[in-house]
Design a protein around this motif. Structure first.
Motif, PDB file in Angstrom:
ATOM      1  N   ILE A  31       0.865  -1.189   0.000  1.00 41.29           N
ATOM      2  CA  ILE A  31       0.000   0.000   0.000  1.00 41.29           C
ATOM      3  C   ILE A  31       0.898   1.234   0.000  1.00 41.29           C
ATOM      4  CG2 ILE A  31      -1.841   1.260   1.195  1.00 41.29           C
ATOM      5  CD1 ILE A  31      -2.671  -1.539   0.322  1.00 41.29           C
ATOM      6  N   THR A  32       0.741   2.080  -0.991  1.00 43.41           N
ATOM      7  CA  THR A  32       1.567   3.282  -1.065  1.00 43.41           C
ATOM      8  C   THR A  32       1.031   4.357  -0.124  1.00 43.41           C
ATOM      9  OG1 THR A  32       0.282   4.282  -2.849  1.00 43.41           O
ATOM     10  CG2 THR A  32       2.125   2.830  -3.497  1.00 43.41           C
ATOM     11  N   LEU A  33       1.911   5.258   0.249  1.00 40.22           N
ATOM     12  CA  LEU A  33       1.505   6.386   1.077  1.00 40.22           C
ATOM     13  C   LEU A  33       0.444   7.206   0.350  1.00 40.22           C
ATOM     14  CD1 LEU A  33       1.903   7.949   3.694  1.00 40.22           C
ATOM     15  CD2 LEU A  33       3.821   9.125   2.624  1.00 40.22           C
ATOM     16  N   GLU A  34       0.589   7.358  -0.944  1.00 39.24           N
ATOM     17  CA  GLU A  34      -0.397   8.099  -1.735  1.00 39.24           C
ATOM     18  C   GLU A  34      -1.776   7.423  -1.661  1.00 39.24           C
ATOM     19  OE1 GLU A  34      -1.027  10.074  -6.149  1.00 39.24           O
ATOM     20  OE2 GLU A  34       0.627   8.673  -5.853  1.00 39.24           O
ATOM     21  N   ALA A  35      -1.801   6.102  -1.732  1.00 40.41           N
ATOM     22  CA  ALA A  35      -3.071   5.385  -1.637  1.00 40.41           C
ATOM     23  C   ALA A  35      -3.699   5.582  -0.260  1.00 40.41           C
ATOM     24  CB  ALA A  35      -2.859   3.895  -1.913  1.00 40.41           C
ATOM     25  N   MET A  36      -2.863   5.592   0.780  1.00 39.41           N
ATOM     26  CA  MET A  36      -3.387   5.818   2.133  1.00 39.41           C
ATOM     27  C   MET A  36      -4.010   7.201   2.247  1.00 39.41           C
ATOM     28  SD  MET A  36      -0.648   4.195   4.758  1.00 39.41           S
ATOM     29  CE  MET A  36       0.766   3.631   3.860  1.00 39.41           C
ATOM     30  N   VAL A  37      -3.289   8.222   1.777  1.00 33.82           N
ATOM     31  CA  VAL A  37      -3.792   9.600   1.863  1.00 33.82           C
ATOM     32  C   VAL A  37      -5.088   9.731   1.063  1.00 33.82           C
ATOM     33  CG1 VAL A  37      -3.333  12.015   1.244  1.00 33.82           C
ATOM     34  CG2 VAL A  37      -1.542  10.638   2.339  1.00 33.82           C
ATOM     35  N   ASN A  38      -5.112   9.187  -0.150  1.00 37.24           N
ATOM     36  CA  ASN A  38      -6.322   9.277  -0.975  1.00 37.24           C
ATOM     37  C   ASN A  38      -7.500   8.564  -0.324  1.00 37.24           C
ATOM     38  OD1 ASN A  38      -5.416  10.878  -3.138  1.00 37.24           O
ATOM     39  ND2 ASN A  38      -4.432   9.118  -4.086  1.00 37.24           N
ATOM     40  N   THR A  39      -7.261   7.422   0.303  1.00 35.53           N
ATOM     41  CA  THR A  39      -8.326   6.701   0.998  1.00 35.53           C
ATOM     42  C   THR A  39      -8.861   7.519   2.164  1.00 35.53           C
ATOM     43  OG1 THR A  39      -7.439   4.547   0.366  1.00 35.53           O
ATOM     44  CG2 THR A  39      -8.882   4.604   2.301  1.00 35.53           C
ATOM     45  N   LEU A  40      -7.947   8.092   2.946  1.00 34.58           N
ATOM     46  CA  LEU A  40      -8.367   8.878   4.104  1.00 34.58           C
ATOM     47  C   LEU A  40      -9.118  10.141   3.694  1.00 34.58           C
ATOM     48  CD1 LEU A  40      -5.233   8.459   6.391  1.00 34.58           C
ATOM     49  CD2 LEU A  40      -7.477   7.379   6.654  1.00 34.58           C
ATOM     50  N   VAL A  41      -8.654  10.804   2.642  1.00 32.89           N
ATOM     51  CA  VAL A  41      -9.353  12.008   2.155  1.00 32.89           C
ATOM     52  C   VAL A  41     -10.730  11.624   1.624  1.00 32.89           C
ATOM     53  CG1 VAL A  41      -9.335  13.831   0.396  1.00 32.89           C
ATOM     54  CG2 VAL A  41      -7.253  13.320   1.683  1.00 32.89           C
ATOM     55  N   TRP A  73     -10.826  16.577   3.722  1.00 38.48           N
ATOM     56  CA  TRP A  73      -9.669  17.289   4.287  1.00 38.48           C
ATOM     57  C   TRP A  73      -9.965  17.888   5.659  1.00 38.48           C
ATOM     58  CZ3 TRP A  73      -5.121  16.200   2.590  1.00 38.48           C
ATOM     59  CH2 TRP A  73      -4.890  15.924   1.243  1.00 38.48           C
ATOM     60  N   ASP A  74     -11.159  18.464   5.829  1.00 38.94           N
ATOM     61  CA  ASP A  74     -11.481  19.120   7.105  1.00 38.94           C
ATOM     62  C   ASP A  74     -11.416  18.138   8.274  1.00 38.94           C
ATOM     63  OD1 ASP A  74     -11.818  21.619   5.968  1.00 38.94           O
ATOM     64  OD2 ASP A  74     -13.986  21.413   5.751  1.00 38.94           O
ATOM     65  N   GLU A  75     -12.097  17.022   8.140  1.00 38.21           N
ATOM     66  CA  GLU A  75     -12.121  16.033   9.225  1.00 38.21           C
ATOM     67  C   GLU A  75     -10.751  15.378   9.404  1.00 38.21           C
ATOM     68  OE1 GLU A  75     -13.394  13.855  12.434  1.00 38.21           O
ATOM     69  OE2 GLU A  75     -14.358  15.572  11.471  1.00 38.21           O
ATOM     70  N   LEU A  76     -10.058  15.121   8.304  1.00 40.28           N
ATOM     71  CA  LEU A  76      -8.723  14.541   8.400  1.00 40.28           C
ATOM     72  C   LEU A  76      -7.788  15.480   9.165  1.00 40.28           C
ATOM     73  CD1 LEU A  76      -6.863  12.199   7.702  1.00 40.28           C
ATOM     74  CD2 LEU A  76      -6.444  13.269   5.481  1.00 40.28           C
ATOM     75  N   GLY A  77      -7.898  16.777   8.902  1.00 41.26           N
ATOM     76  CA  GLY A  77      -7.102  17.763   9.620  1.00 41.26           C
ATOM     77  C   GLY A  77      -7.433  17.848  11.093  1.00 41.26           C
ATOM     78  N   LYS A  78      -8.668  17.533  11.451  1.00 50.07           N
ATOM     79  CA  LYS A  78      -9.047  17.500  12.870  1.00 50.07           C
ATOM     80  C   LYS A  78      -8.497  16.246  13.547  1.00 50.07           C
ATOM     81  CE  LYS A  78     -13.262  20.125  12.155  1.00 50.07           C
ATOM     82  NZ  LYS A  78     -14.721  20.038  11.989  1.00 50.07           N
ATOM     83  N   CYS A  97      -0.274  20.377   6.611  1.00 48.44           N
ATOM     84  CA  CYS A  97      -0.516  19.934   5.235  1.00 48.44           C
ATOM     85  C   CYS A  97      -1.944  19.409   5.046  1.00 48.44           C
ATOM     86  CB  CYS A  97       0.514  18.904   4.789  1.00 48.44           C
ATOM     87  SG  CYS A  97       0.454  17.343   5.669  1.00 48.44           S
ATOM     88  N   PHE A  98      -2.655  19.108   6.139  1.00 47.72           N
ATOM     89  CA  PHE A  98      -4.060  18.715   6.052  1.00 47.72           C
ATOM     90  C   PHE A  98      -4.997  19.880   6.332  1.00 47.72           C
ATOM     91  CE2 PHE A  98      -3.074  14.076   7.489  1.00 47.72           C
ATOM     92  CZ  PHE A  98      -2.559  13.798   6.239  1.00 47.72           C
ATOM     93  N   ASN A  99      -4.495  20.946   6.932  1.00 46.39           N
ATOM     94  CA  ASN A  99      -5.351  22.057   7.355  1.00 46.39           C
ATOM     95  C   ASN A  99      -5.197  23.334   6.529  1.00 46.39           C
ATOM     96  OD1 ASN A  99      -6.674  20.806   9.593  1.00 46.39           O
ATOM     97  ND2 ASN A  99      -4.737  20.894  10.684  1.00 46.39           N
ATOM     98  N   SER A 100      -4.042  23.581   5.991  1.00 52.34           N
ATOM     99  CA  SER A 100      -3.772  24.830   5.290  1.00 52.34           C
ATOM    100  C   SER A 100      -3.533  24.562   3.808  1.00 52.34           C
ATOM    101  CB  SER A 100      -2.549  25.504   5.916  1.00 52.34           C
ATOM    102  OG  SER A 100      -2.238  26.691   5.227  1.00 52.34           O
TER     103      SER A 100
END
Length: 87
Positions: free
Chosen positions: A13-23, A28-33, A39-42
């Motif tokens: 599992i790539t880091l990019e796949a993890m970020v895309n899954t989480l987003v 982005w708003d909830e992920l930043g919380k 990098c998730f908030n601004s």
């Protein structure tokens, strides 16, 4: 000879796949919380997040932990995770 199988749930599992899954799961708003990093908030983007996460081991670990919790909840096979095949 048996092929080597990894017990690591993040294997392949790539880091990019993890970020895309989480987003996709949180936005982005909830992920930043949930993981309070700039990098998730601004002005968030996958590209800026990957750059930061590759250079910051503690933040990457938080992303990996959250990713594992998301896939274990969403997987129809329990903790096998994304991309695992049910036999």
């Amino acid at each position: 000879m048996m092929p080597h199988t990894s017990n690591d749930p993040l294997h392949g599992i790539t880091l990019e796949a993890m970020v895309n899954t989480l987003v996709g799961h949180f936005g982005w708003d909830e992920l930043g919380k949930r993981i309070n990093i700039n990098c998730f908030n601004s002005d968030p983007s996958v590209k800026s997040s990957l750059k930061f996460l590759r250079r910051t081991p503690w933040a990457r670990k938080e992303v990996e932990t959250l990713y594992l919790s998301v896939i274990s909840v969403n997987s129809p096979w329990g903790k096998l995770g994304a991309g695992a095949q049910h036999k």
